[in-house]
Each structure stands twice: as structure tokens, then as C-alpha cells.
Design an enzyme around this catalytic site. Structure first.
Site, mmCIF file in Angstrom:
data_model
loop_
_atom_site.group_PDB
_atom_site.id
_atom_site.type_symbol
_atom_site.label_atom_id
_atom_site.label_comp_id
_atom_site.label_asym_id
_atom_site.label_seq_id
_atom_site.Cartn_x
_atom_site.Cartn_y
_atom_site.Cartn_z
ATOM 1 N N THR A 38 27.131 39.462 41.104
ATOM 2 C CA THR A 38 27.461 38.038 41.012
ATOM 3 C C THR A 38 26.731 37.303 42.121
ATOM 4 O O THR A 38 26.999 37.542 43.306
ATOM 5 C CB THR A 38 28.979 37.827 41.139
ATOM 6 O OG1 THR A 38 29.642 38.613 40.147
ATOM 7 C CG2 THR A 38 29.339 36.366 40.955
ATOM 8 N N GLU A 93 28.471 41.182 35.080
ATOM 9 C CA GLU A 93 29.575 42.064 34.722
ATOM 10 C C GLU A 93 30.861 41.246 34.608
ATOM 11 O O GLU A 93 31.025 40.227 35.263
ATOM 12 C CB GLU A 93 29.734 43.175 35.759
ATOM 13 C CG GLU A 93 29.929 42.710 37.196
ATOM 14 C CD GLU A 93 31.384 42.450 37.551
ATOM 15 O OE1 GLU A 93 32.252 42.845 36.752
ATOM 16 O OE2 GLU A 93 31.645 41.860 38.604
ATOM 17 N N LEU A 137 34.088 43.021 34.616
ATOM 18 C CA LEU A 137 35.048 44.109 34.710
ATOM 19 C C LEU A 137 36.358 43.646 35.333
ATOM 20 O O LEU A 137 36.371 42.892 36.295
ATOM 21 C CB LEU A 137 34.488 45.259 35.552
ATOM 22 C CG LEU A 137 33.151 45.862 35.123
ATOM 23 C CD1 LEU A 137 32.896 47.133 35.920
ATOM 24 C CD2 LEU A 137 33.132 46.156 33.636
ATOM 25 N N ARG A 138 37.446 44.150 34.777
ATOM 26 C CA ARG A 138 38.765 43.981 35.380
ATOM 27 C C ARG A 138 39.151 45.313 36.003
ATOM 28 O O ARG A 138 39.119 46.342 35.333
ATOM 29 C CB ARG A 138 39.804 43.597 34.323
ATOM 30 C CG ARG A 138 39.524 42.294 33.582
ATOM 31 C CD ARG A 138 40.411 42.201 32.342
ATOM 32 N NE ARG A 138 40.089 43.270 31.396
ATOM 33 C CZ ARG A 138 40.897 43.665 30.424
ATOM 34 N NH1 ARG A 138 42.090 43.103 30.269
ATOM 35 N NH2 ARG A 138 40.542 44.633 29.592
ATOM 36 N N GLU A 139 39.478 45.280 37.289
ATOM 37 C CA GLU A 139 39.907 46.514 37.924
ATOM 38 C C GLU A 139 41.145 47.036 37.205
ATOM 39 O O GLU A 139 42.067 46.293 36.893
ATOM 40 C CB GLU A 139 40.182 46.289 39.412
ATOM 41 C CG GLU A 139 38.915 45.939 40.180
ATOM 42 C CD GLU A 139 39.080 46.079 41.681
ATOM 43 O OE1 GLU A 139 39.901 46.901 42.129
ATOM 44 O OE2 GLU A 139 38.390 45.358 42.418
ATOM 45 N N ALA A 157 53.358 32.717 37.101
ATOM 46 C CA ALA A 157 53.449 32.255 38.488
ATOM 47 C C ALA A 157 53.747 33.430 39.402
ATOM 48 O O ALA A 157 54.418 34.390 39.019
ATOM 49 C CB ALA A 157 54.540 31.195 38.620
ATOM 50 N N GLY A 158 53.231 33.365 40.618
ATOM 51 C CA GLY A 158 53.455 34.450 41.562
ATOM 52 C C GLY A 158 52.890 34.129 42.928
ATOM 53 O O GLY A 158 52.875 32.974 43.351
ATOM 54 N N CYS A 200 36.591 39.377 44.066
ATOM 55 C CA CYS A 200 35.812 38.489 43.196
ATOM 56 C C CYS A 200 36.289 37.041 43.229
ATOM 57 O O CYS A 200 35.579 36.173 43.735
ATOM 58 C CB CYS A 200 35.829 39.012 41.764
ATOM 59 S SG CYS A 200 34.910 40.547 41.533
ATOM 60 N N ARG A 227 41.109 44.255 49.206
ATOM 61 C CA ARG A 227 40.331 43.113 49.688
ATOM 62 C C ARG A 227 41.065 41.806 49.368
ATOM 63 O O ARG A 227 41.422 41.555 48.233
ATOM 64 C CB ARG A 227 38.940 43.100 49.050
ATOM 65 C CG ARG A 227 38.013 44.196 49.533
ATOM 66 C CD ARG A 227 36.696 44.183 48.782
ATOM 67 N NE ARG A 227 36.881 44.510 47.368
ATOM 68 C CZ ARG A 227 35.911 44.475 46.459
ATOM 69 N NH1 ARG A 227 34.692 44.092 46.818
ATOM 70 N NH2 ARG A 227 36.154 44.791 45.208
#
Length: 476
Positions: free
Chosen positions: A160, A190, A192-194, A294-295, A302, A372
Site C-alpha cells: 500500500t 492486496e 487481505l483481512r487478518e 460500535a466498540g 493498515c 500493532r
């Protein structure tokens, strides 16, 4: 290089149904390529993105050489081990290292001699001196590879990067390659979702390729043929548009998350319930249910850095005001962490000093050991600095969390983390925590108080066992 290809979408939009597994027999839902379609591929940078891409390309039938310059990571990969947590990847990578279809090296000379197509998958972290993306690793990778490209080759960026980076890298290839007329550059971001990286590589919801030559487009169509044949939309565009797709997608998702989190504060003030509100909103087909929970906000490697880099790059292009709303998106996201600290303080009588707080979750999301910019660890660290004894449990991220926040206390089980706790914080929505025996938790805590920062636990069940339960934007 020829003129850019005409933008085109080959398939209707919408996530395709998984392909029927044939050929490999691995249950990954992919179709192995016939021998005449197999290529020799190089993947430069074998962190999360690169290792996943390398293993999946080997799964499709290609011969793959991964380039990794970190000695510890290289040694692990050469031994068939994945140095991070991603469901299913360890088995996939080990199988193809054992078969010889996937190898790893630190030699760019070997890579240049080996590969027909070279995927650049190195990281682009936030710069230390600004909000912009640090592209030095991408630039170094291309500059190191270019002198060894003395025959026809395609370099494909997947990292990215700020829009305009590809044009600069194309100039580097032209200047440093011994055969510049035979070397093309393309960009294929890409998505990608971890936790779902293998499926997102082998059965993506779309493939985007930015090209500047018909030769590059033809080769990428061949490489992505299994996914396209299974129903995946292929979007062919120019380099700049392909660079913008990933950051624009992440900015949109971040905006949706911060929107519902901002609304959750209004719900708390008004006595409304954000879960019911989000349910009603999600039935609108223009909005949808996804990313409306919500959270405590988003984190990871990313979304936070990508939206900041997007704003920074817009400023460099003279259109910063257009993207200025993303600063507020970022601010709302950061404020969610402080809201949890404030709610915790209120539940503990106005001060957390000398209290014991249990934290369930350290990774920024479940099914990952990535910490991260983790909201969970950020909250745990802030409470610790205010004088609380904080004990953290995570099913996979204990090691990475200890390295990032060594002053916190860590437990080997959810129950152990709760022992003598005055407050339990649920901050990463692992399925493990929904399966914990609530009665057992009630027997080991000192005070039955739960703050569900992800609105994912069964509040009624916990209340049945005598717990005071608070959520984010929920009715008490």
C-alpha cells in the site's frame, strides 16, 4: 511501455461463491493451474502479506521464491515455519516448502535469475516525521532487484503506497535494469483481512490490476485466471487508480466504524441503544450491516496509518481540504480508547489506582497475533499508568503483547486473568471468550463488573450471574 490499458471490469460486482476444490485436494477451494500456465514467481518481503501470497501462489501450482532480508524470519521460513499467527497458513506454507515448490532466500541476484514475475510485498509504515507513508523499503526492494533483471520480467507492487509511487518506481526500473525495454511495472493492491488471509488470496472478492502495457495486462490475466474463472471480478485500470483503491477502501471502512462509534456516544447520552440502532440501519441496502458494530475502535497495521497517509498525500497534491474529514475519523477512533478508560474509572468509583483489572484480548482483532496500534493494549497501558494492576490474556497474541507492553501482567487463561479482579474488560472479540463459563468467572473475581468494549458477549447471561454489565452505546 505502451499506453495504459482501457479500464474494464470483467465480472459483475459482488463476492463470488467459492470455487469447487479440484486438482489440489487441499480443501482450499482453488483449482490448480495446468502445467503450461505455471510460472516462476518471486515474492519480495515475506512478512504477513508476502508469506501468505507466496504460499497461496505455490498452492495454485506456481514455483515460488520468497526474498526475505531479516535473518530470523528467513531462517523460520526456510524451515517451513510461519513467524506469526494466521489460521491455516502454517500448514499451507510447510507443505509447499516440503514439496520444493516454495523456497526462500535473501539474494536479489537469485531472485532476478529465477523469476518471471516479481511481487513486491514489503511494508510501508507511517513515517516518523509526518503522517505520510514510509516508502523507503519499497524503493530499496525495487532498486535492489532492478540490476538483476536482464530478461523479460514483470514487477508487480502489492504494498500500500501513496499515489504516484508506481511512476517513480517505473523510472527506477528503467534506469537500473540492464534490459529496461523488457521490464514492466504493474500494481495489484492486496485486500487481505487478518484471520482470513488465505481465503482472501485464493477466493478474493475482487482483483485490481493497474498496468501500463498490454504485455503486463496479458500476463496478470493469466496469473489471476483461476480466481476470475471462479467468478472473481477483475478490474483493469491505470497505475495511479490501482494505488488509490486500497487506501480509499480503508478510508471508507474507517469512516463507517468511526461513524457508528460517534453515534454510540449520542446513544449513551440519550438513553438509546446503538446495537438496535445499527440493526435498523443495516437493513438499508445502501448501508449494510458490516462494520456497524460500535466498540473501542479500529487498529492494526493498515487502517490507522493508511487514512493518515491518505490525508498527507492529498495535502502534497494540493487537495488536503477534500480529505480533511479523515482527521476527524482518526480522532473519533482514538477517543474510543479514552472512553473505555473513563467508563472503567467510573465503574471503579472514580479512580483505578490500586485496583485489579482483567483484560480479555491483546490483538487488534481476533484470529491474529498482531498488536500493532492495538486498541486493547493501548487501553490496558493507559489503565496501568493510572495505577491499576492490569492482567491481560489473549489466545494467540501473548508473546507479541509482552514484547510491546512488557510492564503489563499476562495470564495463560481467561480465568487466570480474572482472579481477584475488580473489573473485567472484554476488548478483542475472540470466540474463546464467548465460551467461558460465566459462573466460574464469577467465583474468581473480587467484584462482578464487566465492560464489554466490543458489544459481543451475552449481556443477559452475565447479568443472570450477578454481573454489572456496561457496553459501548448500550442501555444499562
Amino acid at each position: 511501455m505502451t499506453l495504459p490499458a482501457t479500464p474494464a471490469t470483467d465480472r459483475p460486482t459482488g463476492r463470488p461463491s467459492p470455487a469447487t476444490a479440484t486438482g489440489t485436494g487441499t480443501g482450499t477451494g482453488t483449482v490448480e493451474l495446468p502445467p503450461e500456465s505455471r510460472r516462476r514467481l518471486v515474492v519480495i518481503g515475506c512478512g504477513y502479506l508476502g508469506a501468505t501470497h507466496a504460499a497461496c501462489m505455490a498452492e495454485l501450482g506456481h514455483e515460488v521464491l520468497g526474498v526475505e532480508v531479516d535473518p530470523a524470519r528467513l531462517a523460520a521460513l526456510q524451515a517451513g515455519r510461519v513467524p506469526f499467527h494466521e489460521p491455516g497458513l502454517a500448514e499451507l506454507l510447510a507443505r509447499h516448502v516440503a514439496s520444493g515448490r516454495l523456497r526462500f532466500t535473501d539474494s536479489y541476484a537469485e531472485a532476478g535469475a529465477f523469476g518471471d514475475v516479481h511481487f513486491v510485498c514489503v511494508g510501508t509504515p507511517q513515517r516518523g516525521d509526518s503522517l505520510g507513508a514510509d516508502t523507503s523499503h519499497v524503493e530499496a526492494a525495487v532498486a535492489s532487484l532492478a540490476p538483476h533483471l536482464d530478461r523479460p520480467a514483470l514487477v508487480v507492487g502489492k504494498s500500500t503506497v501513496p499515489v504516484g509511487t508506481a511512476a517513480s518506481l517505473a523510472a527506477t526500473l528503467d534506469a537500473l535494469s540492464p534490459a529496461p525495454d523488457d521490464v514492466d511495472l504493474a500494481w495489484s493492491p492486496e485486500f487481505l483481512r487478518e484471520g482470513f488471509a488465505i481465503a482472501d488470496t485464493l477466493r478474493p472478492d475482487r482483483v485490481v490490476v493497474g498496468v501500463a502495457s498490454e504485455r503486463a495486462e496479458k500476463l496478470l490475466r493469466e496469473l489471476y485466471a483461476p480466481q476470475v474463472d471462479a467468478g472473481c471480478p477483475l478490474v483493469v485500470t491505470d497505475l495511479a487508480t490501482a494505488e488509490l483503491v486500497k487506501v480509499a477502501a480503508n478510508a471508507f471502512l474507517a469512516t463507517k466504524i468511526s461513524f457508528v462509534n460517534a453515534v454510540s456516544e449520542v446513544c449513551e447520552a440519550a438513553g438509546a441503544d446503538v446495537v438496535d440502532l445499527a440493526e435498523a440501519l443495516g437493513h438499508d441496502a445502501r448501508i449494510g450491516h458490516r462494520f456497524l458494530r460500535a466498540g473501542i475502535g479500529f487498529g492494526g497495521g493498515c487502517l490507522p496509518k493508511d487514512i493518515r497517509a491518505f490525508v498527507h498525500r492529498a495535502g502534497e497534491l494540493g487537495v488536503e481540504d477534500t480529505m480533511s474529514f479523515l482527521r476527524q475519523v482518526d480522532a473519533i477512533n482514538q477517543r474510543q480508547r479514552q472512553r473505555v478508560v473513563q467508563l472503567s474509572t467510573a465503574l471503579l468509583g472514580g479512580s483505578v489506582t490500586r485496583t485489579r483489572i482483567a483484560v480479555w484480548g491483546a490483538a487488534f482483532k481476533p484470529d491474529s497475533d498482531d498488536v500493532r496500534d492495538s486498541p486493547a493494549l493501548s487501553i490496558a497501558g493507559r489503565l496501568h499508568l493510572r495505577g491499576a494492576t492490569v492482567t491481560v490474556h489473549d489466545p494467540a497474541a501473548g508473546g507479541t503483547a509482552r514484547a510491546a507492553y512488557p510492564t503489563l501482567t499476562y495470564a495463560d487463561s481467561p480465568l487466570e486473568a480474572c482472579r481477584d479482579a475488580d473489573l473485567l474488560l472484554h476488548l478483542t472479540e475472540w470466540s474463546d471468550y464467548r465460551e467461558v463459563d460465566v459462573a466460574e468467572v464469577g467465583r474468581v473475581v473480587r467484584r462482578k463488573q464487566l465492560l464489554d468494549g466490543r458489544n459481543a458477549l451475552d449481556a443477559a447471561l452475565w447479568r443472570e450471574h450477578g454481573f454489572t454489565v456496561r457496553g459501548m452505546g448500550r442501555r444499562p
